[in-house]
Design a protein around this motif. Structure first.
Motif, short mmCIF file in Angstrom:
data_model
loop_
_atom_site.label_atom_id
_atom_site.label_comp_id
_atom_site.label_asym_id
_atom_site.label_seq_id
_atom_site.Cartn_x
_atom_site.Cartn_y
_atom_site.Cartn_z
N ASN A 101 -11.81 -6.85 -5.04
CA ASN A 101 -11.54 -6.16 -3.77
C ASN A 101 -10.34 -6.73 -3.03
O ASN A 101 -10.02 -6.27 -1.95
CB ASN A 101 -12.78 -6.19 -2.87
CG ASN A 101 -13.19 -7.59 -2.48
OD1 ASN A 101 -12.56 -8.56 -2.88
ND2 ASN A 101 -14.25 -7.69 -1.70
N ARG A 144 -8.45 -2.85 -10.45
CA ARG A 144 -8.99 -1.92 -9.46
C ARG A 144 -10.45 -1.64 -9.82
O ARG A 144 -10.77 -1.39 -10.97
CB ARG A 144 -8.20 -0.62 -9.43
CG ARG A 144 -6.81 -0.78 -8.87
CD ARG A 144 -6.04 0.51 -8.93
NE ARG A 144 -5.68 0.78 -10.33
CZ ARG A 144 -4.81 1.70 -10.71
NH1 ARG A 144 -4.23 2.48 -9.83
NH2 ARG A 144 -4.53 1.88 -11.99
N THR A 153 0.83 -1.20 0.00
CA THR A 153 0.00 0.00 0.00
C THR A 153 0.87 1.25 0.00
O THR A 153 0.59 2.22 -0.71
CB THR A 153 -0.94 0.00 1.22
OG1 THR A 153 -1.76 -1.18 1.15
CG2 THR A 153 -1.81 1.22 1.25
N ASP A 200 -5.11 -5.13 -6.74
CA ASP A 200 -5.25 -4.08 -7.76
C ASP A 200 -4.77 -4.53 -9.13
O ASP A 200 -5.26 -4.07 -10.15
CB ASP A 200 -4.46 -2.83 -7.35
CG ASP A 200 -5.08 -2.12 -6.16
OD1 ASP A 200 -6.28 -2.32 -5.88
OD2 ASP A 200 -4.36 -1.35 -5.50
N ASP A 234 -5.16 -4.41 -14.83
CA ASP A 234 -5.59 -3.50 -13.79
C ASP A 234 -7.01 -3.90 -13.39
O ASP A 234 -7.95 -3.74 -14.17
CB ASP A 234 -5.55 -2.06 -14.31
CG ASP A 234 -5.89 -1.02 -13.26
OD1 ASP A 234 -6.48 -1.37 -12.22
OD2 ASP A 234 -5.59 0.15 -13.50
N ASP A 272 -1.32 -5.89 -3.17
CA ASP A 272 -1.87 -5.07 -4.25
C ASP A 272 -1.57 -5.65 -5.63
O ASP A 272 -2.16 -5.22 -6.62
CB ASP A 272 -1.33 -3.64 -4.18
CG ASP A 272 -1.92 -2.85 -3.04
OD1 ASP A 272 -2.95 -3.27 -2.48
OD2 ASP A 272 -1.35 -1.80 -2.68
#
Length: 108
Positions: A42, A38, A9, A45, A36, A95
């Motif tokens: 959830n 995002r 993050t 990313d 990607d 991520d």
């Protein structure tokens, strides 16, 4: 939140995805694709997907990602799956999730 999730993050998913793709390329991975996700998923990313020609190359790509992320960001994956089979290996960096697989597994 574990240390790797906190680190990913702080560093940012895009930077992690870019570095993972570079590490894949360093090991001559085939067909590198960054997705990607995002807003669609959830739990992460980015998915970064590539193929290795043989099970040995799949393992070498995995090793290169793991060592590079440890050296560059002092990060280890939250979870790794498929190391024993070597036809498909997943490295979860929070991520970013890296998928390394044989072409026939990827085609399936």
């Amino acid at each position: 939140m574990n240390l790797t999730q906190q680190q990913s993050t702080e560093i940012g998913g895009e930077s992690l995805a870019r570095r993972i793709a570079e590490l894949m390329d360093d090991k001559k991975a085939l067909d590198i694709v960054a997705l990607d996700v995002r807003g669609l998923a959830n739990f992460t990313d980015f998915f970064i997907v590539c193929s290795g020609r043989t099970d040995r190359q799949v393992k070498a790509i995995h090793d290169g990602i793991r060592e590079g992320m440890k050296d560059d960001f002092e990060m280890l994956p939250v979870r790794t799956e498929g190391e024993r089979e070597r036809s498909w290996i997943l490295l979860d960096y929070g991520d970013c999730i890296a998928h390394v697989m044989l072409p026939e597994v990827r085609d399936y």
